[in-house]
Design a protein around this motif. Sequence first.
Motif, mmCIF file in Angstrom:
data_model
loop_
_atom_site.group_PDB
_atom_site.id
_atom_site.type_symbol
_atom_site.label_atom_id
_atom_site.label_comp_id
_atom_site.label_asym_id
_atom_site.label_seq_id
_atom_site.Cartn_x
_atom_site.Cartn_y
_atom_site.Cartn_z
ATOM 1 N N GLU A 22 0.845 -1.203 0.000
ATOM 2 C CA GLU A 22 0.000 0.000 0.000
ATOM 3 C C GLU A 22 0.876 1.247 0.000
ATOM 4 O O GLU A 22 0.648 2.176 -0.781
ATOM 5 N N ARG A 23 1.867 1.268 0.867
ATOM 6 C CA ARG A 23 2.763 2.429 0.938
ATOM 7 C C ARG A 23 3.568 2.574 -0.350
ATOM 8 O O ARG A 23 3.678 3.663 -0.906
ATOM 9 N N SER A 26 1.429 3.894 -3.148
ATOM 10 C CA SER A 26 1.075 5.297 -2.905
ATOM 11 C C SER A 26 2.224 6.240 -3.214
ATOM 12 O O SER A 26 2.004 7.390 -3.593
ATOM 13 N N GLU A 52 -8.003 -5.099 -3.135
ATOM 14 C CA GLU A 52 -7.533 -4.089 -2.185
ATOM 15 C C GLU A 52 -6.514 -3.153 -2.838
ATOM 16 O O GLU A 52 -6.583 -1.935 -2.699
ATOM 17 N N LEU A 53 -5.587 -3.736 -3.577
ATOM 18 C CA LEU A 53 -4.515 -2.935 -4.177
ATOM 19 C C LEU A 53 -4.965 -2.193 -5.429
ATOM 20 O O LEU A 53 -4.422 -1.137 -5.758
ATOM 21 N N ILE A 56 -5.910 1.536 -4.979
ATOM 22 C CA ILE A 56 -4.795 2.495 -5.044
ATOM 23 C C ILE A 56 -4.337 2.651 -6.495
ATOM 24 O O ILE A 56 -4.147 3.760 -6.982
#
Length: 185
Positions: A22-23, A26, A52-53, A56
Amino acid sequence: MSCQTLPQLWLLSDARNDTVLERALSELPRGSGFVFRHHHLMDEAWVKRLKELLEIAERKEFSTLVPAGRVKCAQMHLNGVQGCIAGIYGPPDTPQAGNLPLFATAHDVTEIVAANLAGAKAVFLSPVFPSCSHPGAPSLGPERFRELAAKAEMPVIALGGMTAEKARALCWPRWAAIGGLSPIT
């Protein structure tokens, strides 16, 4: 792909960088590429993590690729979100999946030629440098990488031990990494 240009920067996923994805996603520039592999997960968990990914990835207009063996799984479970899958990732002999382009993997001249014959949209050529993915395996090095890349009829994405520093030293516009873009702890 949401944009017509092939991304210059690509993040690949696997079990080692899962906790920081996630980080890492981002922090990547808008319009980067993301190869969601996660071979370690079974189909249901794989689809859940992909969803989920993708949230992003879609916000940042990433081109997202999935492994050839998981395309049908992704398309069955994404229910209309499948437009965010820009292509399939796999060896040059991967059968085409509908109208999704192939982003081939290659390690030698035979696979480059096969990618050319398959009409791949791009090729991930590896390992350029020693890599944690294949400890102790021989790497191409800059000179051999350039020799092989010159034989490709499509854009080449450097992979294997790549970091921003190594990409600058190699003077190659397109590169991909696992740990080099998502520090593995």
